[in-house]
Design an enzyme around this catalytic site. Structure first.
Site, PDB file in Angstrom:
ATOM      1  CD  GLU A  57      -2.828   1.017   2.616  1.00  0.00           C
ATOM      2  OE1 GLU A  57      -3.510   1.532   2.731  1.00  0.00           O
ATOM      3  OE2 GLU A  57      -2.479  -0.065   3.413  1.00  0.00           O
ATOM      4  CE  LYS A  66      -7.296   1.109   2.889  1.00  0.00           C
ATOM      5  NZ  LYS A  66      -6.314   1.385   3.764  1.00  0.00           N
ATOM      6  CB  SER A  81      18.847  -0.478  35.958  1.00  0.00           C
ATOM      7  OG  SER A  81      17.673  -1.527  35.514  1.00  0.00           O
TER       8      SER A  81
END
EC number: 6.3.5.1
Length: 739
Positions: free
Chosen positions: A45, A114, A357
Site C-alpha cells: 500500500e 480504496k 540498571s
C-alpha cells in the site's frame, strides 16, 4: 486443460518521502518477479511515497513526486511485459484517494481507489483520504500531462472496477478492506474474479500474524480463488514496524509464505497455480454458486494479455505449505530489533546508549540490541550487500565485515551503570555481567557528586536540606530526592550519548534508548511532575509517590521513576530518543528475557529474572534493598497489564472495569478488594495522564499503548476522584448479592 499462472507479491522496506529509494526498491521487486516468471506483480500500500507520510499527504509535493515516480516506472524497460500493481495517492476531482494504479507496457489499465479506510488506533486515513463510496461504478480520470505524453492516453478508468485478462479476472482489495465485515473479495469472487490482490500497510502487533493468515485463508476457503497479500516492511519513519508476512493462498491453503522479520529491503514471493483448480473448487460449492447467480456484476477493464503462458501439462505447480508462526518471545526478539536497525541506519547515528540498571527492562532493551547485532551478522553472512554497506557506514570503516555479534555489539552499544549511595552491589554486578556477555562497551559511574551539588544549590538558596523518609523527612522531600537522582541520570545519559564516542576518538553520536515497558508508561500511579504534589482522592493529604526500577531500567541504574501506575518520572526514562520496549507488557518482557537466556546462552539473565523489581532510589536498610516496585504500586505487574488492556482495548471505564474484574478475579479477590484496586488504578491513572504527552517514541507492539500523541487521544486533565463512577462501584461492591 490447465491454465497455469505465475503471480508475484512483495514485501518492501519503503521509507516515507524517500521517493528515489522507494522507486529503486519497486524496480528491483519487478525485476525479481519477472526473473521468476511472474506475469503479475503486486506491491504494498502507498509504496511509491511510503505509507507513513501522515500530514505530508496534504502537501501537493507528495502528489507531484508520486506522479513523477509513476512516470519513471512506466518509462522503465524493467516494467515491460508484466502487469504492475503499485500504490500511491491520487487527486481526482479535487479529492485525495489512496489508490492502486495498474499498468502494462506504458499503458495505465485502471486506477482503483480504496473503499474502506483504516481510522482507528494508529491510523488516521480519513484525515488524509476519502473513501470511494460508489460500489461497482467508475469514472474517467484525466491523466496529468506528464503521463498523457508518456502513455498516449488522456483518460483512464477510475473506480470500483476489475481487470479482465485473456485467461482470468483480477480484482483489488486494499489493506483495511480485508478486515471489514463484508469485504469486496466476497462479491468479486461470486462475480467470477479468480485472483484477488491485497496491498497492505499492516504493522506488527504481538500475535497479530494469526489473524492476518486466518483472514486470507478464510477468504479463499469459503469462496475459492487465489489471494495475494503484499505488505510494507520495516520502520518507515515512525513508531510502527511493518512486518512483511506477504503471502499467496488458494482455496483455503497457503502456497507461499514471506518472512515476518527480515533485514532484506526487497522480498518477492511467487507461486505457480492452476486456474482450473479454482474453477473446480468453486463449481462443487452449491451454496456459493446460488449466491453467484444473484450478485451484481463488476465493470471490467479488458486487456489483451494473458497471465498464463504455457500449456505444458508437465510444468510444475506450487505445493501448499504450513504457515510457521513465531512465538511472542521470538517476535519481541526480532520485531524491535529490525525496527532499531532501520532507525539507526536511517538516522545516521553511530550507535545506542543504554543506561543499564540490572533490572529486567533495561536488560530486555540490551538483549534487543544484541539480537539486532545477530540479525546483522546473519544478513551479512548470507550476502546482503545493503546491510554490509549500512554497517560499514555506521562504524565508519569501509573494510569492516561484522562476523561476531558480541564484537559488533561493542561497536554499536554503549551501556552505563549509574550508581548512587542507594545502589546495591547486586544490581551493579548484574549490569556488569550482562554487559560483558553481550559485548557492549560498558561504563560504571557514580552520580552522588552531582546529586549533592544540586541539593547544595537548593540548600544555599532555601537554607533547608531535604531528607529521605527513612531519615525523618516528609513524603514531599522523599519524592523530590528520588526524582533528582532519576533526572540527573537523564542529563548524564544525554551527555555521554553525545560525547562518549568523541572521548574515544570515534565519529558520531549515540541514540539514547529508553526501557520503560507499556505497563509502566500507562499513566496510573507513581511519579509526578517536578515539584508537584497531588492530594490523595481520599483527602488524607499528600500522596506518597515513589519511583520504581524495572519499569524504567532506562535512565536510571538503579532505575529511575517508572510508570504504569505513573511509575515513571517526567524527563527521566520518558526522555530517551526511542524506546524498543515501550509497547510491550511486563509479562511478555519476562518471557522474552527467559527466551534470550536460552537462545543466546546468557545465564546472567536468570539472576536478573529472579531478582525483585526495585528502584533503589531510597536508602538501603543495613546494606539491603528495602524498596520494592509492586509494594510501592499496591498491585502487581500482571494486574497492571490487565488494567491496561481493559482500559484501552476493551474501552472500560471505572464501573465497567469493576464489573469485568468481578468475574475475572472471583477466585482471588472479594468484590470489595476488586473495587479498591479499580479505584486505586483510576485515581492514579488520572493523576498521571499528563505524562503521556512526553512519552519517548516507542516501538508499538500492544494495543493498549498510552501514547497521547498518536494512539491514545484521551484528555490528560481529569477529576481524580471520579465521584459518580466510584459511587456506582461502591454501591455494587457492597451489594449482598456480590458478597
Amino acid at each position: 486443460m490447465g491454465r497455469k499462472v505465475t503471480v508475484a507479491t512483495c514485501a518492501l522496506n519503503q521509507w516515507a518521502l524517500d521517493f528515489e529509494g522507494n522507486f529503486q526498491r519497486i524496480l528491483k521487486s519487478i525485476q525479481i518477479a519477472k526473473g521468476k516468471g511472474a506475469r503479475y506483480r503486486l506491491g504494498p500500500e502507498l509504496e511509491i511515497c511510503g505509507y507513513g507520510c501522515w500530514d505530508h499527504y496534504h502537501e501537493s509535493d507528495t502528489l507531484l513526486h508520486s506522479l513523477q515516480v509513476l512516470a519513471a516506472l512506466l518509462d522503465s524497460p524493467v516494467t515491460q511485459d508484466i502487469i504492475c500493481d503499485v500504490g500511491m495517492p491520487i487527486m481526482h476531482r479535487n479529492v485525495r484517494y489512496n489508490c492502486r494504479v495498474i499498468f502494462l507496457n506504458r499503458k495505465i489499465l485502471l486506477i482503483r481507489p480504496k473503499m474502506a479506510l483504516a481510522n482507528e488506533g494508529n491510523y488516521r486515513e480519513l484525515r488524509w483520504f476519502t473513501p470511494w463510496a460508489r460500489s461497482r461504478q467508475t469514472e474517467e480520470y484525466v491523466l496529468p500531462r506528464m503521463l498523457q505524453d508518456l502513455t498516449e492516453q488522456k483518460t483512464v478508468p477510475f473506480g470500483d472496477v476489475v481487470l479482465a485478462t485473456q485467461d482470468t479476472c483480477v480484482g483489488s482489495e486494499i489493506c483495511e478492506e480485508l478486515w471489514t465485515p463484508r469485504s469486496p473479495h466476497v462479491d468479486m469472487g461470486l462475480d467470477g474474479v479468480e485472483i484477488i490482490t491485497n496491498a497492505s500497510g499492516s504493522h506488527h502487533v504481538l500475535r497479530k500474524a494469526h489473524t492476518r493468515v486466518d483472514l486470507v485463508t478464510m477468504a479463499t476457503s469459503k469462496n475459492g480463488g487465489i489471494y495475494l497479500l503484499a505488505n510494507q516492511k520495516g520502520c518507515d519513519g515512525d513508531r510502527l514496524y511493518y512486518d512483511g508476512c506477504a503471502m499467496i493462498a488458494m482455496n483455503g491453503s497457503i502456497f507461499a509464505q514471506g518472512t515476518q522479520f527480515s533485514l532484506d529491503d526487497v522480498e518477492v514471493l511467487t507461486a505457480t497455480l492452476d486456474l482450473e483448480d479454482v474453477r473446480s473448487y468453486r463449481a462443487e460449492i452449491s451454496s456459493r454458486n446460488l449466491e453467484a447467480t444473484r450478485v451484481s456484476p463488476y465493470p471490467r477493464v479488458t486487456v489483451d494479455f494473458a497471465l498464463s503462458v504455457s500449456e505444458d501439462l508437465l510444468e510444475p505447480v506450487s505445493e501448499p505449505v504450513e504457515w510457521t508462526y513465531h512465538r511472542p518471545e521470538e517476535e519481541i526478539s526480532l520485531g524491535p530489533a529490525c525496527w532499531l536497525w532501520d532507525f539507526l541506519r536511517r538516522s545516521k547515528q553511530a550507535g545506542f546508549f543504554l543506561p543499564l540498571s540490572g533490572g529486567v527492562d533495561s536488560a530486555a532493551s540490551a538483549c534487543i540490541v544484541y539480537s539486532m547485532c545477530c540479525l546483522v551478522c546473519e544478513a551479512v553472512k548470507s550476502g546482503n550487500r545493503q546491510v554490509l554497506i549500512d554497517v560499514q557506514n555506521l562504524v565508519d570503516e569501509s573494510s569492516y565485515t561484522p562476523q561476531d555479534p558480541r564484537e559488533l555489539c561493542g561497536r554499536l552499544l554503549t551501556t552505563c551503570y549509574m550508581a548512587s549511595e542507594n545502589s546495591s552491589q547486586e544490581t551493579h554486578s548484574r549490569a556488569t555481567k550482562l554487559a560483558q556477555v553481550i559485548g557492549s562497551y560498558h561504563i560504571s559511574l557514580s552520580i552522588d557528586t552531582v546529586v549533592k551539588a544540586v541539593l547544595g544549590i537548593f540548600s544555599l538558596v532555601t537554607r533547608k536540606l531535604p531528607q529521605f523518609s527513612a531519615h525523618g523527612g516528609s513524603s514531599r522531600e522523599n519524592l523530590a530526592l528520588q526524582n533528582v537522582q532519576a533526572r540527573i541520570r537523564m542529563v548524564l545519559a544525554y551527555l555521554f550519548a553525545q560525547l562518549s564516542l568523541w572521548s574515544r576518538g570515534a565519529r558520531g553520536s549515540l541514540l539514547v534508548l529508553g526501557s520503560a515497558n507499556v505497563d509502566e508508561s500507562f499513566p496510573t500511579f507513581l511519579g509526578v511532575t517536578a515539584g508537584s504534589i497531588l492530594t490523595a482522592p481520599c483527602g488524607r493529604g499528600s500522596l506518597i509517590l515513589t519511583p520504581s526500577d524495572e519499569a524504567c531500567g532506562c535512565l536510571s541504574t538503579p532505575p529511575c521513576n517508572p510508570g504504569l501506575l505513573g511509575y515513571l518520572t517526567k524527563y527521566d526514562c520518558s526522555s530517551a530518543d526511542i524506546n524498543p520496549i515501550g509497547g510491550i507488557s511486563k509479562t511478555d518482557l519476562r518471557a522474552f528475557v527467559q527466551f534470550c537466556a536460552e537462545r543466546f546462552q546468557l545465564p546472567v539473565l536468570q539472576t536478573i529474572l529472579s531478582a525483585p523489581a526495585t528502584a533503589e532510589l531510597e536508602p538501603l536498610a543495613d546494606g539491603q534493598v528495602s524498596q520494592m516496585d509492586e509494594e510501592d504500586m499496591g498491585m502487581t505487574y500482571a494486574e497492571l497489564s490487565i488494567f491496561g488492556r481493559l482500559r484501552k482495548v476493551a474501552k472500560a471505564g471505572p464501573y465497567s472495569m469493576f464489573c469485568k474484574l468481578l468475574n475475572m478475579w472471583r477466585d482471588s479477590c472479594t468484590p470489595r478488594q476488586v473495587a479498591e484496586k479499580v479505584k486505586l488504578f483510576f485515581s492514579k491513572y488520572s493523576m498521571n495522564r499528563h505524562k503521556m504527552t512526553t512519552l519517548t517514541p516507542a516501538y508499538h507492539a500492544e494495543n493498549y499503548s498510552p501514547d497521547d500523541n498518536r494512539f491514545d487521544l484521551r484528555p490528560f486533565l481529569y477529576n481524580t476522584r471520579w465521584p459518580w463512577q466510584f459511587l456506582c462501584i461502591d454501591n455494587q461492591s457492597s451489594c449482598p448479592f456480590n458478597q
